[in-house]
Design a protein around this motif. Sequence first.
Motif, short mmCIF file in Angstrom:
data_model
loop_
_atom_site.label_atom_id
_atom_site.label_comp_id
_atom_site.label_asym_id
_atom_site.label_seq_id
_atom_site.Cartn_x
_atom_site.Cartn_y
_atom_site.Cartn_z
N HIS A 239 0.86 -1.19 0.00
CA HIS A 239 0.00 0.00 0.00
C HIS A 239 0.89 1.23 0.00
O HIS A 239 1.69 1.43 0.92
N ALA A 240 0.76 2.05 -1.03
CA ALA A 240 1.54 3.28 -1.12
C ALA A 240 0.61 4.48 -1.04
O ALA A 240 -0.46 4.50 -1.65
N ASP A 241 1.01 5.48 -0.29
CA ASP A 241 0.26 6.73 -0.18
C ASP A 241 1.27 7.87 -0.22
O ASP A 241 1.87 8.24 0.79
N VAL A 242 1.49 8.40 -1.43
CA VAL A 242 2.49 9.45 -1.61
C VAL A 242 2.10 10.71 -0.85
O VAL A 242 2.95 11.39 -0.27
N ALA A 243 0.81 11.04 -0.84
CA ALA A 243 0.35 12.24 -0.14
C ALA A 243 0.69 12.20 1.34
O ALA A 243 1.01 13.22 1.95
N LEU A 244 0.64 10.99 1.92
CA LEU A 244 0.95 10.84 3.34
C LEU A 244 2.40 10.41 3.57
O LEU A 244 2.81 10.20 4.70
N GLY A 245 3.14 10.24 2.48
CA GLY A 245 4.56 9.94 2.61
C GLY A 245 4.87 8.56 3.13
O GLY A 245 5.90 8.36 3.78
N GLY A 246 4.02 7.59 2.82
CA GLY A 246 4.25 6.25 3.35
C GLY A 246 4.10 5.14 2.34
O GLY A 246 3.28 5.21 1.43
N LEU A 247 4.94 4.11 2.49
CA LEU A 247 4.83 2.86 1.74
C LEU A 247 4.79 1.74 2.76
O LEU A 247 5.71 1.59 3.57
N TRP A 248 3.73 0.95 2.70
CA TRP A 248 3.55 -0.15 3.65
C TRP A 248 3.64 -1.48 2.90
O TRP A 248 3.08 -1.64 1.81
N MET A 249 4.33 -2.44 3.50
CA MET A 249 4.35 -3.79 2.97
C MET A 249 4.40 -4.79 4.12
O MET A 249 5.18 -4.63 5.07
N ASP A 250 3.58 -5.82 3.99
CA ASP A 250 3.53 -6.90 4.98
C ASP A 250 3.30 -8.20 4.21
O ASP A 250 2.20 -8.74 4.20
N PRO A 251 4.33 -8.72 3.53
CA PRO A 251 4.16 -9.82 2.58
C PRO A 251 3.80 -11.16 3.22
O PRO A 251 4.26 -11.49 4.31
N VAL A 252 2.97 -11.90 2.50
CA VAL A 252 2.58 -13.27 2.91
C VAL A 252 2.61 -14.19 1.69
O VAL A 252 1.72 -15.01 1.51
N MET B 22 9.50 9.86 1.54
CA MET B 22 8.72 8.63 1.67
C MET B 22 9.35 7.74 2.73
O MET B 22 10.57 7.57 2.77
N VAL B 23 8.51 7.17 3.58
CA VAL B 23 8.98 6.29 4.66
C VAL B 23 8.44 4.89 4.41
O VAL B 23 7.25 4.71 4.12
N PHE B 24 9.32 3.90 4.53
CA PHE B 24 8.92 2.50 4.35
C PHE B 24 8.53 1.90 5.69
O PHE B 24 9.32 1.90 6.64
N HIS B 25 7.32 1.38 5.77
CA HIS B 25 6.81 0.76 6.99
C HIS B 25 6.68 -0.74 6.75
O HIS B 25 5.90 -1.18 5.89
N ARG B 26 7.41 -1.54 7.53
CA ARG B 26 7.34 -3.00 7.39
C ARG B 26 6.21 -3.54 8.27
O ARG B 26 6.42 -4.19 9.28
N GLU B 27 5.00 -3.24 7.84
CA GLU B 27 3.82 -3.64 8.61
C GLU B 27 2.58 -3.45 7.75
O GLU B 27 2.64 -2.87 6.66
N THR B 28 1.45 -3.96 8.24
CA THR B 28 0.19 -3.75 7.55
C THR B 28 -0.22 -2.30 7.66
O THR B 28 -0.09 -1.68 8.72
N ARG B 29 -0.69 -1.74 6.57
CA ARG B 29 -1.08 -0.33 6.60
C ARG B 29 -2.29 -0.13 7.51
O ARG B 29 -3.28 -0.88 7.43
#
Length: 209
Positions: free
Chosen positions: A135-148, A186-193
């Motif tokens: 899930h990417a949200d450029v306006a909020l400056g975040g990229l979230w990934m929680d792969p399965v 942009m900040v990468f978050h290793r978790e579910t958005r």
Amino acid sequence: MGHGLFFGIVGKDKAPLVAERLMSPEMFSGWGVRTLASNMGAYNPASYHNGSVWPHDNAIIQAGLLRYGFIAEAQRISTALFEAAEYSEGRLPELFCGFSREHFDEPAPYPTSCSPQAWAATTPIQLVKSLMGYHADVALGGLWMDPVLPESYGNLHITNAPMADGRITIDISGSTASVRGLPKGMVFHRETRPWAADLVEQAIRHGKY
């Protein structure tokens, strides 16, 4: 009913029953979830809407199952569709018949199914994106990934993926994801958005909106 999971309108107490029904032998053909259960009066595996399997619908169902934490079920649908694509030169059709995999060694083609077909073409992308938890949200400056991703898929390597004013490289091994080339801000978050409403509220509190 799988669309209800995708939009989050199914109560948490009822979600397990929905997931169980979707993956039951009556609904899941082995190649995907049927549009109508095989024990319903109007069921016809060769009907356009009363028992056939639509890949794009299954991508929505898969994302809905993941939303409620039904990872194994979502992985099963994903794998079934990728295996089904092997019988159509890698291109998923608009739909195929809902005959059981126990009785047919390959998906039975629907006579007038479109191929190529736009939403069927996007199905593999959506399946992988959902399994990535991307899930990417450029306006909020975040990229979230929680792969399965299932172990059988191996490692995933994506290059030249657009992100804000740049391009990024994504590598996923099992449940571990890494990103290179993330644009400034942009900040990468290793978790579910988190829920979008919660993200907006946080942004407002921190003066980003």
